[in-house]
Design a protein around this motif. Sequence first.
Motif, PDB file in Angstrom:
ATOM      1  N   TRP A 270     -13.170 125.955  22.149  1.00 19.65           N
ATOM      2  CA  TRP A 270     -12.427 125.853  20.896  1.00 19.65           C
ATOM      3  C   TRP A 270     -12.651 124.405  20.111  1.00 19.65           C
ATOM      4  O   TRP A 270     -13.096 124.399  18.973  1.00 19.65           O
TER       5      TRP A 270
ATOM      6  N   SER B 135     -14.696 123.535  16.779  1.00 19.73           N
ATOM      7  CA  SER B 135     -13.981 123.291  15.608  1.00 19.73           C
ATOM      8  C   SER B 135     -14.532 121.647  15.201  1.00 19.73           C
ATOM      9  O   SER B 135     -13.637 121.338  14.201  1.00 19.73           O
TER      10      SER B 135
ATOM     11  N   GLN C  45     -15.370 125.070   8.597  1.00 19.64           N
ATOM     12  CA  GLN C  45     -15.650 124.368   9.814  1.00 19.64           C
ATOM     13  C   GLN C  45     -14.694 123.136   9.777  1.00 19.64           C
ATOM     14  O   GLN C  45     -14.104 123.002  10.885  1.00 19.64           O
TER      15      GLN C  45
ATOM     16  N   ASN D  56     -10.195 125.109  10.245  1.00 20.36           N
ATOM     17  CA  ASN D  56      -9.996 126.369  10.724  1.00 20.36           C
ATOM     18  C   ASN D  56      -9.250 127.437  10.200  1.00 20.36           C
ATOM     19  O   ASN D  56      -9.715 128.361  10.048  1.00 20.36           O
TER      20      ASN D  56
END
Length: 408
Positions: free
Chosen positions: A131, A135, A157, A160
């Motif tokens: 993640w 991210s 982006q 999130n």
Amino acid sequence: MTKKTGGRLASLDGLRGAAALIVVLHHAMYTNPNFPGTPGGGTAPSGSPMWWISYTPLKLFTAGWESVIVFFVLSGLVVTLPVVRKRGFDWIAYFPRRAVRLMVPVIASVLLAAGFVAAIPQVSTQPKGTWLSDSSTPAFSWEYIVKAWDLLGGDGQINNPLWSLRWELIFSLALPVFAIAAIAVRRWWLGGLAAAVLLTWLGVRTDAGALSYLPAFFVGAVLAVRLDSVRIFAERLNARRIRHLVWAAMTLGSGALMIAPWLFGPGVADLPELVAVLKGLMPLAAAGLVVAAIGWKPLHALFESRPLQYAGTISFSLYLVHVPILIFSTYLFAGQAWYVPLLFGIPLAVLVAIGFTWLIEQRSHGWSRAVGAWASERYRAWFGPEQASEAAGTTEQAAVGSGARVGR
């Protein structure tokens, strides 16, 4: 019955605040690649702290995706309620008002996110696919800001949580359809809820975003249409001796259903059909929590407590600002134990959300009302008061509560 604050159901504001805090904890745990459920497939040894947090009822405190479903049901309720309660709903004022109410905080949050992204180079040391790596934005440029502002087809982006605002905006634009559908199933509400479950299951099963998320708004709209019946049911139940037992069963059952896939343990990943069925039931589980928050006095007293009411006040802002801050904190404290950045990032996110609420969100309320009133007045000036009245009604009657403050 639960009291109202400024025309709003106060207990639902507290529920929204609790859901926002859960989303923050969810993303905070996602910074650890070993947290079960993270992109890339985190794992936890049986009996470890991570295992207890993930595969027991403690999962409720980090059930971020599930809390977003609660947001969507709340949005469906509070945005639809004025439509079905007020004659002469001002549709002319509604659309620009709602757009400003959603987009002003979104635009400001993207600019804030850009500042945090640009402050420290975001070159992740975690494996690709986690993640944090997915991210992060190692090659930031101004184009990311523009793409994040495009909720319908852009790329969030650098912030999130904007993925959920896409569905909030689509629901807001399609509100007439949702309201008409909810009114149409007023007498056959069980069939309407069953259809929502079926569509959600179908969306999860086929990975279709619209079917996965929009039925939750419809469930909230049905609650809005049936709100008087919900209150009558609560009053009758509260007159019985078994009231606390029934309410507790509804609350615990709804909470367990929200996290049901997790309670089956890590092996549930090998049962995708079961997961799809359980996720299809989540809008009903969220609706059960909403009904309990309205009707069960101990529960709505909890949600009307000052801490959760304040969390509800800043919930939309907190939802919009927390992820860029958590990621920034992770890079600021690079090399430290994974939880050290959270000790800085979570309090910072709360403080920024407080300032964001005062500086941006509260002002967006006033701007949205002003824009709505201007649009309604312009329509009357162009088409005459009689035609405008038929199409719009009165702006004051159509005051819509913030469905995004769930998320908001």
